[in-house]
Each structure stands twice: as C-alpha cells, then as structure tokens.
Design a protein around this motif. Structure first.
Motif, short mmCIF file in Angstrom:
data_model
loop_
_atom_site.label_atom_id
_atom_site.label_comp_id
_atom_site.label_asym_id
_atom_site.label_seq_id
_atom_site.Cartn_x
_atom_site.Cartn_y
_atom_site.Cartn_z
N PHE A 176 13.81 2.32 -7.40
CA PHE A 176 14.49 2.72 -6.17
C PHE A 176 13.52 2.81 -4.99
O PHE A 176 13.83 2.36 -3.89
CB PHE A 176 15.21 4.06 -6.37
N VAL A 177 12.34 3.38 -5.24
CA VAL A 177 11.34 3.48 -4.17
C VAL A 177 10.90 2.09 -3.74
O VAL A 177 10.82 1.78 -2.54
CB VAL A 177 10.12 4.33 -4.63
N ARG A 178 10.64 1.22 -4.71
CA ARG A 178 10.21 -0.14 -4.37
C ARG A 178 11.31 -0.90 -3.64
O ARG A 178 11.05 -1.59 -2.64
CB ARG A 178 9.82 -0.90 -5.63
N PHE A 179 12.53 -0.78 -4.12
CA PHE A 179 13.66 -1.45 -3.48
C PHE A 179 13.82 -0.98 -2.03
O PHE A 179 14.04 -1.78 -1.12
CB PHE A 179 14.94 -1.20 -4.28
N SER A 180 13.67 0.31 -1.82
CA SER A 180 13.79 0.87 -0.48
C SER A 180 12.69 0.35 0.44
O SER A 180 12.96 -0.07 1.57
CB SER A 180 13.72 2.40 -0.53
N ALA A 214 0.83 -1.21 0.00
CA ALA A 214 0.00 0.00 0.00
C ALA A 214 0.87 1.26 0.00
O ALA A 214 0.59 2.20 -0.75
CB ALA A 214 -0.93 -0.01 1.21
N VAL A 215 1.92 1.26 0.80
CA VAL A 215 2.84 2.40 0.84
C VAL A 215 3.50 2.58 -0.52
O VAL A 215 3.64 3.71 -1.02
CB VAL A 215 3.90 2.22 1.96
N PHE A 216 3.89 1.49 -1.16
CA PHE A 216 4.53 1.56 -2.48
C PHE A 216 3.59 2.17 -3.51
O PHE A 216 3.97 3.07 -4.26
CB PHE A 216 5.01 0.18 -2.93
N ARG A 234 11.21 4.62 -14.66
CA ARG A 234 11.39 3.26 -14.13
C ARG A 234 12.42 3.20 -13.02
O ARG A 234 12.25 2.47 -12.05
CB ARG A 234 11.84 2.32 -15.26
N LEU A 235 13.51 3.93 -13.17
CA LEU A 235 14.57 3.88 -12.18
C LEU A 235 14.12 4.44 -10.84
O LEU A 235 14.42 3.87 -9.78
CB LEU A 235 15.80 4.64 -12.69
N THR A 247 4.32 5.82 -5.27
CA THR A 247 4.71 5.90 -6.68
C THR A 247 3.58 6.38 -7.58
O THR A 247 3.73 6.34 -8.80
CB THR A 247 5.22 4.54 -7.18
N ARG A 248 2.51 6.83 -7.00
CA ARG A 248 1.36 7.27 -7.78
C ARG A 248 1.74 8.37 -8.78
O ARG A 248 1.30 8.36 -9.92
CB ARG A 248 0.26 7.74 -6.84
N ASN A 249 2.56 9.32 -8.36
CA ASN A 249 2.91 10.46 -9.22
C ASN A 249 4.37 10.45 -9.66
O ASN A 249 4.86 11.46 -10.16
CB ASN A 249 2.60 11.77 -8.49
N ILE A 250 5.05 9.33 -9.49
CA ILE A 250 6.46 9.25 -9.89
C ILE A 250 6.54 8.69 -11.30
O ILE A 250 5.91 7.70 -11.62
CB ILE A 250 7.26 8.36 -8.92
#
Length: 156
Positions: A98-102, A81-83, A93-94, A87-90
């Motif tokens: 990075f957000v998902r990896f974090s 849910a946080v992901f 791909r990179l 990432t809704r407005n990001i």
C-alpha cells in the motif's frame, strides 16, 4: 625491424577492437532505451485510446512520452528513497504494498500533471491523470516483482 612493425599492427588492432566494443555498447544502450521508449509510447497510445484522450499528432504524443519518461527517471530517484525510508520499520506485505502503491501513484501523477501542464497539444483531465498514474503504479510494481522485485517488499 619486422618486430616493430608487428607491434604497431597489434596496437592498431587493439584500438580497432576497443572502438568496435565502444560502438557495440553504445548501440546496445540505444537499442534498449529505444525499446523502453517504444513500450511507453505504444502503451500510452493504447491507454489514451481507451480513455478517449485527444492529441494533435503522433509527434505530440512522442514528445509527451519522452518528457514523461525523462521526468519520471528524476522523480523516481526521490520516490524510491522515500519508499525505502518509509517502509524501514513497516512489517507486513500488504502495508508495504500500500505504501509503495501510494508513492508510485503520486509520483506518476506528479509527472503526468507536470508534462500535461507544459504541453498544449495534449489535454488530460484530472480523472484521466489519476487513472493513468494508478495503472502505471500497478504495472511498475508487478514488473518490479517479476524481475526479482524489491527486497523490502519480499522480505516482510
């Protein structure tokens, strides 16, 4: 009268088929969960061996893996849910990766840290916890991408 007897045997057959179907589905679920836990178990055993982690017995490793898996399922609900919200407005791909990896790395570390704190038969150093958490994050992302992946990550 013979028609009534045929009706009863048809109903009994239908019940037997339903019971067999339910048993088959339960068996399949047990098989899939057992396979996933087995992959986690042998994966963790391999990672622990490579990183020199000591544990008292195979049973303690099994309890660790099952606890990590169960807590991971709960934490993953929140991290997904946080992901999605993050990432809704990001775009790019990179950046999404990075957000998902974090998020995956932090959620894996929280699970590892929590299970490690409750278990006395396995002791992980902070460095080992971070290495395992990041490795698991990479593996989860790679396998998720291979299975059709995340629509958010592939659409940008």
């Amino acid at each position: 009268m013979p028609d009534h007897h045929d009706d009863d045997s048809f109903r009994d057959m239908n019940k037997k088929e339903k019971i067999a179907t339910v048993i088959g589905i339960v068996f399949l679920i047990i098989l899939v969960v057992g396979f996933v836990l087995g992959v986690y178990f042998f994966g963790m055993a391999g990672i622990f061996e490579l990183l020199g982690v000591q544990y008292k017995s195979v049973w303690s490793l099994f309890v660790f893996v099952v606890s990590f898996f169960a807590l991971g399922l709960i934490v993953e609900l929140f991290s997904k849910a946080v992901f999605v919200l993050s990432t809704r407005n990001i775009t790019g791909r990179l950046k999404v990766f990075f957000v998902r990896f974090s998020i995956e790395g932090v959620s894996n570390w929280i699970c590892l840290f929590t299970v490690d704190e409750f278990m006395k038969s396995i002791n992980l150093s902070l460095k080992t916890e971070i290495v395992i958490a990041l490795l698991l994050a990479v593996l989860e992302i790679v396998f998720d991408e291979k299975e059709g992946g995340n629509k958010q990550a592939t659409s940008t």
